[in-house]
Design a protein around this motif. Structure first.
Motif, PDB file in Angstrom:
ATOM      1  N   VAL A 329      20.919  98.082  -7.336  1.00 43.61           N
ATOM      2  CA  VAL A 329      19.599  97.829  -7.929  1.00 43.61           C
ATOM      3  C   VAL A 329      19.687  96.500  -8.663  1.00 43.61           C
ATOM      4  CG1 VAL A 329      17.805  98.646  -9.503  1.00 43.61           C
ATOM      5  CG2 VAL A 329      19.140 100.295  -8.166  1.00 43.61           C
ATOM      6  N   PRO A 330      18.948  95.492  -8.207  1.00 45.07           N
ATOM      7  CA  PRO A 330      19.158  94.152  -8.739  1.00 45.07           C
ATOM      8  C   PRO A 330      18.542  93.938 -10.108  1.00 45.07           C
ATOM      9  CG  PRO A 330      17.333  94.100  -7.218  1.00 45.07           C
ATOM     10  CD  PRO A 330      17.899  95.506  -7.157  1.00 45.07           C
ATOM     11  N   CYS A 331      19.017  92.936 -10.776  1.00 43.98           N
ATOM     12  CA  CYS A 331      18.332  92.395 -11.939  1.00 43.98           C
ATOM     13  C   CYS A 331      17.018  91.764 -11.455  1.00 43.98           C
ATOM     14  CB  CYS A 331      19.227  91.358 -12.590  1.00 43.98           C
ATOM     15  SG  CYS A 331      18.570  90.589 -14.072  1.00 43.98           S
ATOM     16  N   TRP A 332      16.108  91.513 -12.350  1.00 43.07           N
ATOM     17  CA  TRP A 332      14.810  90.966 -11.947  1.00 43.07           C
ATOM     18  C   TRP A 332      14.928  89.579 -11.332  1.00 43.07           C
ATOM     19  CZ3 TRP A 332      12.369  86.666 -14.323  1.00 43.07           C
ATOM     20  CH2 TRP A 332      13.021  86.159 -15.457  1.00 43.07           C
ATOM     21  N   ASP A 333      15.997  88.852 -11.678  1.00 43.49           N
ATOM     22  CA  ASP A 333      16.291  87.567 -11.051  1.00 43.49           C
ATOM     23  C   ASP A 333      17.808  87.478 -10.909  1.00 43.49           C
ATOM     24  OD1 ASP A 333      16.898  84.594 -10.878  1.00 43.49           O
ATOM     25  OD2 ASP A 333      14.705  84.506 -10.920  1.00 43.49           O
ATOM     26  N   PHE A 334      18.271  87.135  -9.717  1.00 41.30           N
ATOM     27  CA  PHE A 334      19.712  87.106  -9.484  1.00 41.30           C
ATOM     28  C   PHE A 334      20.437  86.079 -10.343  1.00 41.30           C
ATOM     29  CE2 PHE A 334      18.497  88.951  -5.244  1.00 41.30           C
ATOM     30  CZ  PHE A 334      19.177  90.147  -5.409  1.00 41.30           C
ATOM     31  N   ASP A 335      19.728  85.049 -10.774  1.00 42.90           N
ATOM     32  CA  ASP A 335      20.385  83.997 -11.531  1.00 42.90           C
ATOM     33  C   ASP A 335      20.621  84.337 -12.991  1.00 42.90           C
ATOM     34  OD1 ASP A 335      20.463  80.981 -10.040  1.00 42.90           O
ATOM     35  OD2 ASP A 335      19.336  82.551  -9.065  1.00 42.90           O
ATOM     36  N   GLU A 342      19.776  91.559 -19.468  1.00 43.50           N
ATOM     37  CA  GLU A 342      18.623  91.289 -18.618  1.00 43.50           C
ATOM     38  C   GLU A 342      18.199  92.556 -17.875  1.00 43.50           C
ATOM     39  OE1 GLU A 342      16.747  88.699 -18.426  1.00 43.50           O
ATOM     40  OE2 GLU A 342      17.905  87.253 -19.582  1.00 43.50           O
ATOM     41  N   GLU A 343      16.906  92.707 -17.694  1.00 42.38           N
ATOM     42  CA  GLU A 343      16.354  93.938 -17.141  1.00 42.38           C
ATOM     43  C   GLU A 343      16.508  94.024 -15.622  1.00 42.38           C
ATOM     44  OE1 GLU A 343      14.647  93.060 -21.041  1.00 42.38           O
ATOM     45  OE2 GLU A 343      14.745  91.876 -19.185  1.00 42.38           O
ATOM     46  N   LYS A 344      16.563  95.259 -15.143  1.00 43.47           N
ATOM     47  CA  LYS A 344      16.633  95.542 -13.716  1.00 43.47           C
ATOM     48  C   LYS A 344      15.218  95.497 -13.104  1.00 43.47           C
ATOM     49  CE  LYS A 344      21.010  97.160 -12.983  1.00 43.47           C
ATOM     50  NZ  LYS A 344      21.823  97.009 -11.760  1.00 43.47           N
ATOM     51  N   ASP A 345      15.190  95.497 -11.768  1.00 41.44           N
ATOM     52  CA  ASP A 345      13.916  95.651 -11.068  1.00 41.44           C
ATOM     53  C   ASP A 345      14.062  96.686  -9.961  1.00 41.44           C
ATOM     54  OD1 ASP A 345      11.391  95.529 -10.066  1.00 41.44           O
ATOM     55  OD2 ASP A 345      11.564  93.534  -9.209  1.00 41.44           O
ATOM     56  N   ALA A 346      13.763  97.939 -10.321  1.00 44.10           N
ATOM     57  CA  ALA A 346      13.837  99.026  -9.347  1.00 44.10           C
ATOM     58  C   ALA A 346      12.845  98.837  -8.213  1.00 44.10           C
ATOM     59  CB  ALA A 346      13.587 100.365 -10.044  1.00 44.10           C
ATOM     60  N   SER A 347      11.757  98.121  -8.459  1.00 43.48           N
ATOM     61  CA  SER A 347      10.777  97.916  -7.388  1.00 43.48           C
ATOM     62  C   SER A 347      11.385  97.118  -6.245  1.00 43.48           C
ATOM     63  CB  SER A 347       9.520  97.234  -7.926  1.00 43.48           C
ATOM     64  OG  SER A 347       9.710  95.862  -8.202  1.00 43.48           O
ATOM     65  N   ALA A 348      12.207  96.120  -6.551  1.00 38.29           N
ATOM     66  CA  ALA A 348      12.866  95.341  -5.500  1.00 38.29           C
ATOM     67  C   ALA A 348      13.773  96.235  -4.668  1.00 38.29           C
ATOM     68  CB  ALA A 348      13.655  94.191  -6.114  1.00 38.29           C
ATOM     69  N   GLY A 408       5.941  87.309 -19.510  1.00 35.69           N
ATOM     70  CA  GLY A 408       5.946  88.084 -20.751  1.00 35.69           C
ATOM     71  C   GLY A 408       5.330  89.464 -20.659  1.00 35.69           C
ATOM     72  N   HIS A 409       5.187  90.004 -19.453  1.00 35.93           N
ATOM     73  CA  HIS A 409       4.644  91.354 -19.357  1.00 35.93           C
ATOM     74  C   HIS A 409       5.292  92.142 -18.226  1.00 35.93           C
ATOM     75  CE1 HIS A 409       1.782  88.948 -16.832  1.00 35.93           C
ATOM     76  NE2 HIS A 409       2.021  89.929 -15.988  1.00 35.93           N
ATOM     77  N   GLU A 410       5.088  93.462 -18.256  1.00 34.19           N
ATOM     78  CA  GLU A 410       5.649  94.403 -17.283  1.00 34.19           C
ATOM     79  C   GLU A 410       7.166  94.275 -17.229  1.00 34.19           C
ATOM     80  OE1 GLU A 410       3.490  93.754 -13.643  1.00 34.19           O
ATOM     81  OE2 GLU A 410       1.760  94.878 -14.339  1.00 34.19           O
ATOM     82  N   ILE A 411       7.783  94.392 -18.381  1.00 40.68           N
ATOM     83  CA  ILE A 411       9.235  94.249 -18.512  1.00 40.68           C
ATOM     84  C   ILE A 411       9.852  95.623 -18.775  1.00 40.68           C
ATOM     85  CG2 ILE A 411      11.090  93.140 -19.803  1.00 40.68           C
ATOM     86  CD1 ILE A 411       8.969  91.002 -20.643  1.00 40.68           C
ATOM     87  N   ASP A 412      10.738  96.052 -17.896  1.00 40.82           N
ATOM     88  CA  ASP A 412      11.408  97.351 -17.998  1.00 40.82           C
ATOM     89  C   ASP A 412      10.384  98.484 -18.105  1.00 40.82           C
ATOM     90  OD1 ASP A 412      13.539  99.098 -18.034  1.00 40.82           O
ATOM     91  OD2 ASP A 412      13.736  99.032 -20.221  1.00 40.82           O
TER      92      ASP A 412
END
Length: 440
Positions: A329-335, A342-348, A408-412
């Protein structure tokens, strides 16, 4: 002790939007899903995970019974649906540490409105419970007028999960004309000088002055392909192919990672700028952007059978897989994922899991077939675990998605489209035939 090997995963076994819901040959679905989830146990072993080869599964692991994930989703809908009674709104997100869905109006500029009815259609598909069909119809038909949207490209996201699944899963043939009209609206945004569909209006996004195309747009091509096969103009097919070709040429770096936003000169078609809206930086690797590409090029191959799209889908998939953390399950940005804060992005992860189940079926090479299939199972296993599941915590299927941290929105948070692609992946798993997994 048992061993299971993936056999004959072909396009006939996987979810495809053809004349039947999934070109199904399925028998004994629940037994099949049981075997599928047993494979998830394999992926805890790093060696077999790297090779993508099924190995021995201890009997003690058999507690991963086939319908656990489906039942969990249904139980979540049983909690949420009675609360979601305002048909002028749809659930979009659940804020961090909240339990109930935050609803937003079904406006013409709100791209997420189709995912909730899509979730309901998939639950009907998985359970054949008429309650979910009734709910899906009710939630789908409130935005028929959206078929005339020409202000942006998101009409595909808005209409196909709802009306497309209603036509395919619900056998609602009266939705055909709505889908054809929607495809015509989407096609009206195609610029032949550029070779892509314009994603956003410049009034909505004044940073860019000319023709804007985003990687997300790849998924809207499904509406055009469907329409071309169901009585629509041949130009719908041609536009979809041209958009995919142009995006393949311009939207990806040499290492097969994707930019989010490209700005083209609307007259010459020249690329003016390569930027991001939701990633960490213009040159960073936004994980959901890569997910949209994987899903998009898999569906383009499905519809065209052009090997160049399959080869490209493999290349961008392999790059994505090489960047993933241990739980897939990736972070919201790989970099920025080296920073544990840093937060994950389950949607990805949900988007890619669904895509990989289909992509695995197009592989001639058995090792690739198993590698992509096993990666999808690893993703679904993580998403179904307590680390990401909303069960007992919120009304969603999944937690820990990130929509737009850079804005700045929809974080975690929980996101409705994360739930949509997750349940789509479960549906695809269920519709694989029992012959795909054989005990040895």
């Amino acid at each position: 002790m048992y061993a299971y090997t993936i056999k004959n995963l072909t396009t006939n076994n996987l979810m495809k939007y053809n004349n039947t819901p999934y070109a199904i040959k399925s028998v004994n679905h629940f037994k099949n899903l049981f075997f599928v989830f047993l494979l998830a146990c394999l992926l805890g072993c790093n060696n077999s995970e790297k090779k993508g080869i099924a190995t021995v599964v201890p009997e003690s692991k058999a507690n991963l019974i086939l319908n656990t994930a489906i039942k969990a989703c249904e139980s979540q809908l049983e909690i949420a649906v009675p609360k979601l009674t305002d048909l002028t709104k749809h659930p979009r997100l659940i804020e961090t540490n909240e339990k109930a869905w935050k609803e937003v109006p079904n406006g013409r500029l709100v791209w997420t409105s189709g995912f909730y009815p899509g979730v309901l259609w998939y639950m009907y598909d998985l359970t054949q419970n008429e309650r979910w069909k009734t709910e899906a119809i009710k939630r789908t038909e409130v935005f028929e007028d959206f078929k005339t949207i020409t202000e942006h490209h998101d009409i595909g996201f808005m209409m196909f999960p709802a009306y497309g699944n209603g036509y395919i899963i619900g056998k609602k043939e009266e939705y055909k004309d709505i889908l054809l009209a929607s495809a015509a609206s989407l096609a009206s945004r195609f610029n032949p000088n550029v070779g892509t569909i314009k994603s956003w209006s410049n009034k909505m996004h004044p940073r860019w002055q000319q023709h804007i195309t985003i990687i997300d747009n790849m998924l809207n091509l499904e509406l055009l392909f469907w329409a071309a096969k169901h009585g629509g103009d041949q130009k719908f097919y041609d536009i979809a192919v041209k958009h995919a070709e142009t995006t393949m040429k311009n939207h990806f770096r040499n290492d097969y990672t994707s930019w989010h936003v490209l700005e083209y000169d609307s007259i010459t078609g020249q690329v003016l700028n390569k930027h991001t809206k939701q990633g960490y930086a213009d040159n960073s690797r936004w994980s959901r952007g890569q997910a949209w590409g994987i899903y998009g090029y898999t569906l383009v191959y499905r519809e065209t059978k052009d090997k160049k799209f399959l080869d490209f889908a493999k290349k961008i998939t392999d790059k994505y897989l090489s960047l993933l953390p241990e739980d897939y399950v990736p972070c919201w940005d790989f970099d920025v994922q080296e920073n544990p804060k840093e937060e994950k992005d389950a949607s990805a992860a949900a988007v890619v899991a669904s895509a990989l189940l289909e992509l695995s079926g197009y592989m001639d090479n058995q090792a690739d077939k198993e590698r992509y299939f096993n990666a999808a199972i690893k993703m679904l296993t993580s998403l179904s675990s307590d680390a990401y599941s909303g069960v007992g915590k919120a009304d969603s299927f999944l937690l820990h998605s990130t929509g737009a941290k850079s804005l700045g929105h929809e974080i975690d948070v929980a996101l409705i489209y994360a739930d949509y692609y997750y349940i789509e992946a479960l549906s695809r798993l269920k519709h694989m035939t029992s012959n795909n997994l054989t005990d040895e």
